[in-house]
Design a protein around this motif. Structure first.
Motif, short mmCIF file in Angstrom:
data_model
loop_
_atom_site.label_atom_id
_atom_site.label_comp_id
_atom_site.label_asym_id
_atom_site.label_seq_id
_atom_site.Cartn_x
_atom_site.Cartn_y
_atom_site.Cartn_z
N ASP A 1 0.57 4.20 11.16
CA ASP A 1 0.10 3.68 12.22
C ASP A 1 -1.54 4.00 12.14
OD1 ASP A 1 2.24 2.59 13.54
OD2 ASP A 1 2.62 4.55 14.59
N GLU A 2 -2.60 3.74 13.09
CA GLU A 2 -3.86 3.91 12.73
C GLU A 2 -3.99 5.47 12.59
OE1 GLU A 2 -7.90 3.58 15.47
OE2 GLU A 2 -6.21 2.55 16.21
N GLY A 3 -3.45 6.26 13.66
CA GLY A 3 -3.89 7.71 13.35
C GLY A 3 -3.39 8.53 12.25
N PRO A 4 -1.98 8.47 11.87
CA PRO A 4 -1.67 8.92 10.63
C PRO A 4 -2.31 8.49 9.39
CG PRO A 4 0.31 8.34 11.85
CD PRO A 4 -0.96 8.04 12.80
N GLN A 5 -2.75 7.16 9.44
CA GLN A 5 -3.38 6.57 8.25
C GLN A 5 -4.57 7.04 8.16
OE1 GLN A 5 -5.21 2.41 8.18
NE2 GLN A 5 -3.28 1.91 7.50
N ALA A 6 -5.53 7.43 9.20
CA ALA A 6 -6.64 7.98 9.15
C ALA A 6 -6.64 9.49 8.54
CB ALA A 6 -7.49 8.14 10.54
N VAL A 7 -5.54 10.21 8.78
CA VAL A 7 -5.49 11.51 8.22
C VAL A 7 -5.30 11.73 6.92
CG1 VAL A 7 -3.82 13.32 8.31
CG2 VAL A 7 -4.53 12.46 10.54
N PHE A 8 -4.26 10.73 6.44
CA PHE A 8 -3.90 10.57 5.02
C PHE A 8 -5.02 10.22 4.16
CE2 PHE A 8 0.71 10.89 6.07
CZ PHE A 8 0.95 11.81 5.07
N THR A 9 -5.86 9.07 4.79
CA THR A 9 -7.08 8.57 3.92
C THR A 9 -7.91 9.57 3.86
OG1 THR A 9 -6.75 6.36 5.03
CG2 THR A 9 -8.75 6.99 4.20
N GLU A 10 -8.21 10.63 4.74
CA GLU A 10 -9.23 11.67 4.65
C GLU A 10 -8.57 12.49 3.50
OE1 GLU A 10 -11.65 13.66 7.61
OE2 GLU A 10 -10.72 12.47 9.15
N LEU A 11 -7.29 12.95 3.48
CA LEU A 11 -6.81 13.87 2.69
C LEU A 11 -6.94 13.31 1.37
CD1 LEU A 11 -3.58 14.91 4.54
CD2 LEU A 11 -5.59 16.38 4.21
N LEU A 12 -6.58 12.20 1.20
CA LEU A 12 -6.56 11.70 -0.11
C LEU A 12 -8.33 11.54 -0.94
CD1 LEU A 12 -3.93 8.67 0.14
CD2 LEU A 12 -3.63 11.03 -1.19
N ILE A 13 -9.00 11.08 -0.08
CA ILE A 13 -10.49 11.07 -0.38
C ILE A 13 -10.81 12.61 -0.73
CG2 ILE A 13 -12.66 10.86 0.49
CD1 ILE A 13 -11.71 8.44 2.19
N ALA A 14 -10.40 13.46 0.01
CA ALA A 14 -10.92 15.04 -0.30
C ALA A 14 -10.12 15.18 -1.40
CB ALA A 14 -10.40 15.80 0.83
N MET A 15 -8.78 14.96 -1.76
CA MET A 15 -8.32 15.38 -3.00
C MET A 15 -9.05 14.94 -4.30
SD MET A 15 -5.09 17.08 -3.09
CE MET A 15 -3.87 15.88 -4.24
N ASP A 16 -9.57 13.50 -4.17
CA ASP A 16 -10.26 12.97 -5.12
C ASP A 16 -11.66 13.79 -5.40
OD1 ASP A 16 -10.02 10.75 -7.10
OD2 ASP A 16 -11.93 10.63 -6.29
N SER A 17 -12.23 13.91 -4.26
CA SER A 17 -13.58 14.55 -4.04
C SER A 17 -13.66 15.89 -4.71
CB SER A 17 -14.11 14.40 -2.85
OG SER A 17 -15.36 15.20 -2.69
N TYR A 18 -12.62 16.65 -4.41
CA TYR A 18 -12.62 18.04 -4.92
C TYR A 18 -11.81 18.29 -6.15
CZ TYR A 18 -14.17 19.85 -0.26
OH TYR A 18 -15.26 20.10 0.67
N ASP A 19 -11.28 17.13 -7.02
CA ASP A 19 -10.63 16.96 -7.97
C ASP A 19 -9.54 17.95 -7.78
OD1 ASP A 19 -9.56 16.09 -10.62
OD2 ASP A 19 -11.25 17.25 -11.72
N LEU A 20 -8.66 17.90 -7.01
CA LEU A 20 -7.41 18.81 -6.79
C LEU A 20 -6.37 18.43 -7.52
CD1 LEU A 20 -8.03 20.01 -3.27
CD2 LEU A 20 -9.02 21.32 -5.32
N TYR A 21 -6.14 17.59 -8.14
CA TYR A 21 -4.98 16.91 -8.83
C TYR A 21 -4.55 18.13 -9.63
CZ TYR A 21 -6.72 12.59 -6.87
OH TYR A 21 -7.11 11.53 -6.22
N GLY A 22 -2.90 18.34 -9.54
CA GLY A 22 -2.49 19.48 -10.11
C GLY A 22 -2.63 20.75 -9.60
N LEU A 23 -3.46 20.77 -8.70
CA LEU A 23 -3.41 22.04 -7.89
C LEU A 23 -2.99 21.99 -6.56
CD1 LEU A 23 -7.18 23.02 -8.91
CD2 LEU A 23 -4.99 24.04 -9.77
#
Length: 727
Positions: A320-342
């Motif tokens: 749904d729109e709300g959860p989708q917006a949350v996960f989109t932000e989280l995944l973008i932040a994961m990529d932006s801060y390069d947190l893969y593996g952490l």
């Protein structure tokens, strides 16, 4: 960073008394998905902590010897998108507890904001269900605003005491949505916030007891309401299941779950301490700020992994729109801060794995964090504490009391990323502090937040309510009824029955022809003598029943005997002297003539140019603790009657007495005073007249027909529309 000040255990009353007889308790929690096992917590905004709370409350109460039975009532859902479990009318929950599912509106799963138009039907179905049970409940306990709306109706119809738990409140939510910059139109469109707040005002005013989880709720949230009365509010913190949530004791392996296997793939070093957040994917849970705090703190990344468990997903694009917006932000932040593996955002977990997830985090000497913008209570904090995890939590709401009582963590400003990071570092770097917080949490959760302690304090409060005199409606029927009368017609008079002499003659002839199988009744704001005069003047068939003075009086033909049980019922908390004194101070209100007044009805001429609005009048009455029904009819007549009185409530009382199902009663009206007679499961009819706009809100309501013709011809049209006499 200071610890919060110590306080009493949530203000919980000490239970020194028990009920004289085992109690029957009716819990109402309408929205979301409720079942006895495998709760789908975090599936959507409607299936969160409240779902778990009501199920655990029912189970805890059922364990008490002072409880005869617990019915947890929710909405029945038949939808291919959800489990078939939610379509079962009854589900055993414990030896003395069960889940009861009631139909309301379409069978589909609906979000809570879309349920409002179906709550009257829910209330009618539930009222009928109660009447068919071998024993009545002793108390009704509503959870959240939608259940509160239904609870108010049941309390007024049955005379049962009403207890309410808000869980979260509309005025507080409205305040926070405004502060986030949302437009008023969007707030109203997305959240139906006005209807929610109106329902909350009514239930807070009506409830004999309001149960809160924290002192903060009373002082910061309920204080926003017109009828704020802290004297009838009590703090009883929820419990936690200590059989499920506990420290690892060697009896079960912490390792070896599918969840853990997923983490071992996602994290470079799974043995590092785990910073754990567990919530549904909701913007208000503020987990994006937590991820950003972690991403901006290299020391924190060196110390610990971050694991955010936010519901279940297969594909973000399908959410749904709300959860989708949350996960989109989280995944973008994961990529932006390069947190893969952490950092990890696990896609799946089962409810059975949740206790294991807490114990897994504790085994790594991790920390549980709740960064929500505001947290009404925080059941996850109790679960984490019982599992031995120290806490870092928002300083807004329930965590203030929890951490004060348990002495097991730190409070932070949820919008301050540096403060969140520093609090986590403080606990993770100090082994002694971690151990003290862990030990304190386990000990104090068991002391202050067990379900058994909650149930004991709860029953102490309920016992005081049920000792009051029972309503006259609890007694057996005083009328046997004519079993040949299997349906009924009830109609208003002014601008409904009257207005077209020829149409009235046709309707009168039809009613006379059908009298053997159909009751005929009139429901009006007029007094008895006025109604009888009109019946003679217009040659209207003599009714079997008259509801007069706006539902405050019920009379039975042929001798027009008054129903004394009804009069006793509506006299509850009726204080006419206080009401008159309050209304005397308001401009634009002029008392009508003495012939329009009665013992339970005060009528005024209403000048909209000078008088307060109808909402303002209601607010003034609530502030004076006056329980009153207020009705504006024909734009100029303002009536005040006891809170248990109205045309609709009187009609339902009669339906119960005569054993006529509501869906076999045609109720017709044409002005605002008829609204609650038409809502719900009656076959409602709004005839065409110049005042029908007062009932325009019913246009999208099920079981309400807007006739094209006016007055009596509109009633004839509706009889044909419903094929009424062939039902």
């Amino acid at each position: 960073m200071a610890l919060p000040p110590a306080s009493a255990p949530g203000g919980t009353p000490q239970a020194s008394e028990v009920p004289q007889e085992p109690l029957r308790i009716l819990l109402i929690s309408i929205h979301g998905l409720i079942r006895g096992t495998q709760l789908e917590l975090g599936r959507d905004p409607d299936t969160g902590g409240q779902t778990k709370y009501v199920v655990e409350l029912a189970k805890a109460l059922a364990r008490s010897p002072w409880v005869a039975g617990v019915d947890l009532v929710t909405r029945r859902i038949e939808d291919a998108a959800v489990s078939g479990d939610y379509a079962e009318p009854l589900e055993p929950l414990a030896d003395k507890a069960r889940i009861v599912r009631i139909d309301a509106g379409p069978p589909d799963y609906l979000r809570k904001e879309d349920l409002w138009d179906h709550l009257d039907s829910f209330a009618d179905h539930l009222f009928t269900w109660i009447q068919n049970q071998p024993a009545r409940p002793d108390v009704v306990h509503s959870h959240y605003a939608d259940a509160g709306y239904v609870g108010v109706k049941l309390a007024r119809l049955t005379g049962l005491p009403l207890v309410h738990t808000g869980h979260s409140l509309g005025r507080d939510k409205y305040r926070r949505l405004i502060s986030m910059g949302l437009a008023l139109e969007k707030i109203e469109g997305d959240y139906n916030i006005s209807r929610r707040i109106d329902a909350e005002e009514e239930v807070i005013n009506q409830a004999a007891l309001v149960i809160t989880s924290t002192r903060n709720e009373i002082e910061d949230q309920y204080e926003l309401y017109d009828c704020y009365n802290p004297d009838k509010m009590v703090v009883i913190p929820p419990g936690t299941d200590l059989q499920q949530f506990h420290v690892a004791d060697g009896s079960e392996p912490v390792q070896g779950s599918g969840f853990l296997e997923g983490l071992q793939v996602s994290l470079k070093d799974p043995t590092k301490p785990m910073i754990l957040a567990l919530s549904r994917p909701d913007l208000r849970k503020n987990i994006i700020t937590l991820l950003e705090a972690y991403g901006e703190s290299k020391p924190l990344q060196r110390l610990a992994n971050l694991v955010i468990v936010a519901g279940n997903r297969d594909d973000v694009r399908d959410l749904d729109e709300g959860p989708q917006a949350v996960f989109t932000e989280l995944l973008i932040a994961m990529d932006s801060y390069d947190l893969y593996g952490l950092a990890a955002l696990p896609k799946h977990h089962s409810s059975d794995e949740v206790p294991l997830i807490y114990r897994l985090a504790a085994s790594t000497r991790g920390v549980f964090v709740n960064p929500a913008l505001t947290e009404p209570f925080g059941l996850t904090l109790l679960e984490a504490a019982a599992s031995g995890l120290p806490l870092v939590a928002t300083e807004n709401g329930g965590p203030v009391d929890i951490i004060a009582n348990c002495r097991n963590g730190l409070l932070v400003d949820p919008l301050n990323k540096e403060a969140i990071a520093q609090a986590l570092i403080t606990i993770l770097e100090d082994a002694n502090q971690w151990q003290a917080f862990s030990r304190n949490g386990v000990r104090h959760v068991a002391q202050f937040y067990s379900w058994d302690a909650h149930a004991e304090a709860y029953l102490h409060q309920l016992n005081q309510l049920v000792q009051q005199q029972r309503s006259p409606l609890a007694s057996s029927r005083i009328l046997s009824g004519d079993r040949r009368r299997t349906k009924a017609i009830f109609t208003a008079i002014d601008n409904t029955l009257l207005g077209d002499r020829d149409g009235l003659s046709l309707l009168s002839q039809l009613i006379r022809e059908r009298r053997k199988g159909c009751l005929f009744g009139i429901a009006t704001g007029r007094r008895l003598d006025s109604v009888l005069t009109i019946i003679r003047e217009y040659d209207i068939p003599v009714p079997d029943i008259l509801i007069t003075s706006l539902g405050t009086e019920i009379y039975y033909a042929p001798h027009w005997l008054p129903d004394l049980a009804w009069a006793k019922h509506i006299n509850h908390l009726w204080t006419p002297q206080v009401l008159r004194a309050t209304l005397k101070e308001l401009p634009g209100l002029q008392p009508q003539s003495r012939k329009e007044q009665s013992q339970f009805k005060y009528s005024y001429h209403y000048d909209s140019q000078h008088a307060p609005s109808l909402d303002q009048v209601r607010a003034i009455l609530r502030q004076q603790d006056l329980l009153v029904n207020v009705t504006l009819s024909f734009g100029q007549y303002l009536d005040f009657v006891p809170v248990r009185a109205s045309k609709g409530q009187a009609l339902r009382f009669i339906a119960q007495r005569w054993s006529i199902p509501l869906d076999r009663i045609l109720a017709t009206g044409g002005s605002g005073g008829d609204e609650d007679m038409l809502r719900g499961n009656t076959l409602g009819v709004v005839v065409a007249n110049r005042h029908r706009e007062e009932l325009s809100i019913l246009g999208d309501t099920e079981h309400v027909y807007l006739a094209e013709q006016s007055h009596a011809r509109g009633i004839l049209e509706a009889l044909e529309h419903y094929d009424f006499f062939n039902l």
